[in-house]
Motif scaffolding. Sequence first.
Motif, PDB file in Angstrom:
ATOM      1  N   MET A 195       4.279  46.828 -36.768  1.00 31.21           N
ATOM      2  CA  MET A 195       3.688  46.544 -38.085  1.00 31.21           C
ATOM      3  C   MET A 195       3.219  47.863 -38.717  1.00 31.21           C
ATOM      4  O   MET A 195       2.454  48.614 -38.104  1.00 31.21           O
ATOM      5  CB  MET A 195       2.496  45.600 -37.942  1.00 31.21           C
ATOM      6  N   TYR A 196       3.696  48.140 -39.908  1.00 32.38           N
ATOM      7  CA  TYR A 196       3.260  49.307 -40.671  1.00 32.38           C
ATOM      8  C   TYR A 196       2.310  48.850 -41.784  1.00 32.38           C
ATOM      9  O   TYR A 196       2.326  47.683 -42.193  1.00 32.38           O
ATOM     10  CB  TYR A 196       4.449  50.047 -41.271  1.00 32.38           C
ATOM     11  N   TYR A 197       1.527  49.806 -42.269  1.00 28.77           N
ATOM     12  CA  TYR A 197       0.494  49.456 -43.251  1.00 28.77           C
ATOM     13  C   TYR A 197       0.532  50.415 -44.441  1.00 28.77           C
ATOM     14  O   TYR A 197       0.918  51.578 -44.316  1.00 28.77           O
ATOM     15  CB  TYR A 197      -0.900  49.530 -42.623  1.00 28.77           C
ATOM     16  N   ILE A 198       0.077  49.907 -45.581  1.00 26.96           N
ATOM     17  CA  ILE A 198      -0.261  50.763 -46.718  1.00 26.96           C
ATOM     18  C   ILE A 198      -1.784  50.849 -46.749  1.00 26.96           C
ATOM     19  O   ILE A 198      -2.486  49.828 -46.674  1.00 26.96           O
ATOM     20  CB  ILE A 198       0.276  50.201 -48.047  1.00 26.96           C
ATOM     21  N   ALA A 199      -2.264  52.058 -46.847  1.00 26.62           N
ATOM     22  CA  ALA A 199      -3.705  52.287 -46.922  1.00 26.62           C
ATOM     23  C   ALA A 199      -4.007  53.159 -48.125  1.00 26.62           C
ATOM     24  O   ALA A 199      -3.118  53.826 -48.670  1.00 26.62           O
ATOM     25  CB  ALA A 199      -4.205  52.950 -45.643  1.00 26.62           C
ATOM     26  N   VAL A 215       3.528  45.349 -43.326  1.00 29.79           N
ATOM     27  CA  VAL A 215       4.907  44.876 -43.367  1.00 29.79           C
ATOM     28  C   VAL A 215       5.601  45.269 -42.067  1.00 29.79           C
ATOM     29  O   VAL A 215       5.249  46.267 -41.425  1.00 29.79           O
ATOM     30  CB  VAL A 215       5.664  45.472 -44.581  1.00 29.79           C
ATOM     31  N   LYS A 216       6.596  44.491 -41.671  1.00 32.25           N
ATOM     32  CA  LYS A 216       7.419  44.829 -40.519  1.00 32.25           C
ATOM     33  C   LYS A 216       8.690  45.530 -41.005  1.00 32.25           C
ATOM     34  O   LYS A 216       9.220  45.225 -42.074  1.00 32.25           O
ATOM     35  CB  LYS A 216       7.793  43.570 -39.736  1.00 32.25           C
ATOM     36  N   GLY A 217       9.155  46.470 -40.223  1.00 39.87           N
ATOM     37  CA  GLY A 217      10.368  47.185 -40.575  1.00 39.87           C
ATOM     38  C   GLY A 217      11.590  46.296 -40.448  1.00 39.87           C
ATOM     39  O   GLY A 217      11.648  45.386 -39.615  1.00 39.87           O
ATOM     40  N   THR A 218      12.604  46.545 -41.300  1.00 41.10           N
ATOM     41  CA  THR A 218      13.864  45.799 -41.231  1.00 41.10           C
ATOM     42  C   THR A 218      14.730  46.381 -40.120  1.00 41.10           C
ATOM     43  O   THR A 218      14.416  47.423 -39.531  1.00 41.10           O
ATOM     44  CB  THR A 218      14.601  45.875 -42.571  1.00 41.10           C
ATOM     45  N   ALA A 219      15.841  45.718 -39.843  1.00 41.18           N
ATOM     46  CA  ALA A 219      16.726  46.151 -38.757  1.00 41.18           C
ATOM     47  C   ALA A 219      17.282  47.550 -39.000  1.00 41.18           C
ATOM     48  O   ALA A 219      17.524  48.304 -38.054  1.00 41.18           O
ATOM     49  CB  ALA A 219      17.875  45.152 -38.598  1.00 41.18           C
ATOM     50  N   ASP A 220      17.457  47.931 -40.281  1.00 43.52           N
ATOM     51  CA  ASP A 220      17.997  49.258 -40.577  1.00 43.52           C
ATOM     52  C   ASP A 220      16.903  50.287 -40.849  1.00 43.52           C
ATOM     53  O   ASP A 220      17.155  51.351 -41.426  1.00 43.52           O
ATOM     54  CB  ASP A 220      18.956  49.191 -41.769  1.00 43.52           C
ATOM     55  N   GLY A 221      15.657  49.952 -40.450  1.00 46.94           N
ATOM     56  CA  GLY A 221      14.569  50.936 -40.507  1.00 46.94           C
ATOM     57  C   GLY A 221      13.874  51.059 -41.841  1.00 46.94           C
ATOM     58  O   GLY A 221      13.172  52.044 -42.094  1.00 46.94           O
ATOM     59  N   LYS A 222      14.013  50.093 -42.716  1.00 48.94           N
ATOM     60  CA  LYS A 222      13.357  50.142 -44.021  1.00 48.94           C
ATOM     61  C   LYS A 222      12.010  49.419 -43.973  1.00 48.94           C
ATOM     62  O   LYS A 222      11.856  48.434 -43.256  1.00 48.94           O
ATOM     63  CB  LYS A 222      14.243  49.499 -45.092  1.00 48.94           C
ATOM     64  N   LEU A 223      11.089  49.918 -44.763  1.00 44.89           N
ATOM     65  CA  LEU A 223       9.786  49.265 -44.954  1.00 44.89           C
ATOM     66  C   LEU A 223       9.695  48.891 -46.428  1.00 44.89           C
ATOM     67  O   LEU A 223       9.663  49.771 -47.293  1.00 44.89           O
ATOM     68  CB  LEU A 223       8.644  50.203 -44.569  1.00 44.89           C
TER      69      LEU A 223
END
Length: 441
Positions: free
Chosen positions: A1-5, A18-26
């Motif tokens: 899980m990545y975050y915007i702060a 948000v969780k990253g997509t299979a191709d590494g996008k957030l």
Amino acid sequence: MYYIASHYGKYQTLLDSVKGTADGKLIFKKDQKYIEGIYMLVTPDKKIDLEFLMDNEQKFAIKVTNPTEKTLEIRNSNLNQDFANFNSFFRTKLEVIKNLEKSLADKKTKQDSAFVITDLKKIQAEINLFKNEYIKTNSGNTMALLFSMSQPIDNFLNKAEEEKLATKTDSIAYLKKHFFDGINFKDARLLRNPFLENRITTYFNTFVPVTPEAVTQEITQILNQTDQPNGEVFKYLSLHFIDLYAEAKIMGMDRVFINIYNSFFKNKEYPWLQLKQKEFFKFKVSSIKDNLIGDKGKNLFMLTQDQKRIDLYDVKAKYTVVAFWDPTCGHCATEIPKMLQLYETEWKQKGVVVFAINNNTNEMVKWKEFIEKEKLSSWINVYPAPVVTGNYTKEDVDFQTLYNVRQTPVMYLLDQDKKIIAKKVGPENYTKIIEQLEKKK
């Protein structure tokens, strides 16, 4: 899980995840726009991976093409391209500064050091010039605002030669007047970066006399320029100032807390003010309002050891030290004898009388034993009268609240009119305070 702060004044807060997509996008999506300012991409282990800017256009993409070199590919955001360009420029200059500072440490002569210092000033001037040129050509831009807020204080000295100010006083007045140029205190973007509090602190430390009157005036001017009553900047800054002076580090500056409270919080309701904050304000006001430096201390209704009535206002003395203590208090057992020594060696000849109050009437025997053991008979030793006759309210006789006696010992220095001269400082300072007062007369 990545975050915007983002920043919220001096704090950093997580706003979205948000969780990253299979191709590494957030991909972050939100129905409402973010407030413009500095934002951060935060990794699952809560480390900042990337800083970027948010402006009014919030549909953009950032791709990290070289993590080591911090190389970015930016689409649909001129602002973030500008931010990346500045960061690249700044990193280059920072490397030069580090090398120069390392070189400076190795220099043996003042002349050699002077050359390096000159080069350091040139580099800083280049950075300032970059910021100034950007501000001129991008007025209102979020990055321009950040540059305005982070400018060094001496940057305003870069005036044209024909506009140089004649005296130091004129220069200081000019700097003070222009210190907040480009900063609109109604702008919520002020909170989405880390510079606001530092800039305000620098302003007060540099330009504002450390008196309750001067500080209150400046705070009032700032708060009156904010987005009150319910805007984010007013909310943040009003709480910042009131918290800062609720526990003032300099004696007498707690009056600022009372002034701010009376002007902006007393008899006012704000939907954003929490109940615990209201209760805290109420408690602090009751603890401070009746023992402000310069105000007359409230009367104290006491009895002597032989149960004779004596009030504080009955004491006729050039100076009065009011000491609240407890015969079972270990700290008091140490401090009271020290006070006696000060009284015998310094205070007595300066016209000081000690009005020593037993704060623990459940220990009357120990109180009297301590007075005898430590030879405190030269003081006025008293305890609170259980019954006070006269036209007094419950608040009038609540000495613990009136004098903020939450622990012991607590001491005050009063003048002959019973005005409070000093509090919350060690009694060893009282002699110096009295001497300073005598010099002014």
